[in-house]
Design a protein around this motif. Structure first.
Motif, mmCIF file in Angstrom:
data_model
loop_
_atom_site.group_PDB
_atom_site.id
_atom_site.type_symbol
_atom_site.label_atom_id
_atom_site.label_comp_id
_atom_site.label_asym_id
_atom_site.label_seq_id
_atom_site.Cartn_x
_atom_site.Cartn_y
_atom_site.Cartn_z
ATOM 1 N N THR A 167 0.969 -0.924 0.199
ATOM 2 C CA THR A 167 -0.167 -0.027 -0.395
ATOM 3 C C THR A 167 0.933 1.557 0.311
ATOM 4 N N LYS A 168 1.780 1.554 1.359
ATOM 5 C CA LYS A 168 2.641 2.356 1.339
ATOM 6 C C LYS A 168 3.268 2.528 -0.433
ATOM 7 N N PHE A 169 4.593 1.275 -0.826
ATOM 8 C CA PHE A 169 4.924 0.972 -2.010
ATOM 9 C C PHE A 169 3.972 2.394 -3.149
ATOM 10 N N ILE A 170 2.896 1.947 -3.246
ATOM 11 C CA ILE A 170 1.744 2.319 -4.480
ATOM 12 C C ILE A 170 1.473 3.720 -3.883
ATOM 13 N N GLU A 171 1.153 4.022 -3.147
ATOM 14 C CA GLU A 171 1.239 5.436 -3.061
ATOM 15 C C GLU A 171 2.194 6.504 -2.862
ATOM 16 N N LEU A 172 3.444 6.154 -3.151
ATOM 17 C CA LEU A 172 4.156 6.670 -3.280
ATOM 18 C C LEU A 172 4.953 6.734 -4.358
ATOM 19 N N ALA A 173 4.860 5.551 -4.979
ATOM 20 C CA ALA A 173 5.244 5.183 -6.650
ATOM 21 C C ALA A 173 4.158 6.315 -7.494
ATOM 22 N N ARG A 174 3.357 6.883 -7.302
ATOM 23 C CA ARG A 174 2.403 7.652 -8.562
ATOM 24 C C ARG A 174 2.903 8.946 -8.232
ATOM 25 N N PHE A 175 3.559 9.151 -7.281
ATOM 26 C CA PHE A 175 4.772 10.226 -7.490
ATOM 27 C C PHE A 175 5.870 10.317 -8.290
ATOM 28 N N VAL A 176 6.152 9.322 -8.337
ATOM 29 C CA VAL A 176 6.999 8.377 -9.562
ATOM 30 C C VAL A 176 7.085 8.486 -10.249
ATOM 31 N N PRO A 177 6.781 8.216 -11.776
ATOM 32 C CA PRO A 177 6.164 7.699 -12.644
ATOM 33 C C PRO A 177 7.291 7.218 -13.979
ATOM 34 N N LYS A 178 8.289 7.806 -13.358
ATOM 35 C CA LYS A 178 9.921 7.547 -14.346
ATOM 36 C C LYS A 178 10.501 6.682 -13.525
ATOM 37 N N GLN A 179 9.687 6.404 -12.451
ATOM 38 C CA GLN A 179 10.629 5.138 -11.776
ATOM 39 C C GLN A 179 9.924 4.037 -11.576
ATOM 40 N N VAL A 180 8.881 4.230 -12.585
ATOM 41 C CA VAL A 180 7.748 2.801 -12.083
ATOM 42 C C VAL A 180 6.963 3.164 -13.789
ATOM 43 N N ASP A 181 7.484 3.427 -14.861
ATOM 44 C CA ASP A 181 7.164 3.005 -16.046
ATOM 45 C C ASP A 181 6.736 2.270 -16.378
ATOM 46 N N THR A 182 7.434 1.247 -16.324
ATOM 47 C CA THR A 182 7.635 -0.536 -16.536
ATOM 48 C C THR A 182 7.229 -1.578 -15.629
ATOM 49 N N ASP A 183 6.565 -2.588 -16.180
ATOM 50 C CA ASP A 183 5.913 -3.724 -14.894
ATOM 51 C C ASP A 183 7.753 -4.015 -14.565
ATOM 52 N N GLU A 184 8.541 -4.182 -15.206
ATOM 53 C CA GLU A 184 10.060 -4.968 -15.140
ATOM 54 C C GLU A 184 10.012 -3.749 -13.703
#
Length: 129
Positions: free
Chosen positions: A96-113
């Protein structure tokens, strides 16, 4: 100034615009109308500084985020994301915390990998294995 609330407000306004099919040239007027309290005072002064020209919705969003989600806050959230570890959290709470923070760093999570790799790095070693 809570950046998550500011981003959530923008997201809700965008959803409302889509729902009622607000024309692009009207979006800034409607968004300004829904600002309350200090945010409304900020917008009134910002409009005056922008001059008499039309302020596009993109420009409104840019100005809004500069005020309510400035670069230093983005940097702080990115650091929190990069330093996030499961620690004493359950996997569910960590996710939950990971998802919450990930939405603010789109370049860090722009692929499933990338998303999966970073998620695994934060897990407890015995779970990661």
């Amino acid at each position: 100034m809570d950046p998550t609330k500011a981003r959530a407000w923008l997201k809700e306004i965008e959803k409302a615009f889509t729902l009622v099919k607000v024309e692009a040239d009207q979006k800034t007027y409607f968004a300004g109308y829904f600002l309350k309290g200090e945010a409304n005072y900020w917008w009134e002064s910002k409009k005056a500084l922008e001059g008499d020209g039309v302020i596009t919705c993109d420009r409104f969003t840019e100005l809004f985020l500069e005020k309510y989600f400035p670069c230093y806050m983005k940097n702080q959230i990115e650091i929190k994301y990069l330093e996030l570890k499961q620690g004493n959290m359950s996997v569910t709470k960590y996710a939950t915390k990971f998802i919450e923070l990930a939405r603010f760093v789109p370049k860090q999570v722009d692929t499933d990998e990338k998303r999966a790799k970073r998620f695994q790095q934060g897990l407890k070693p015995w779970i990661r294995g």
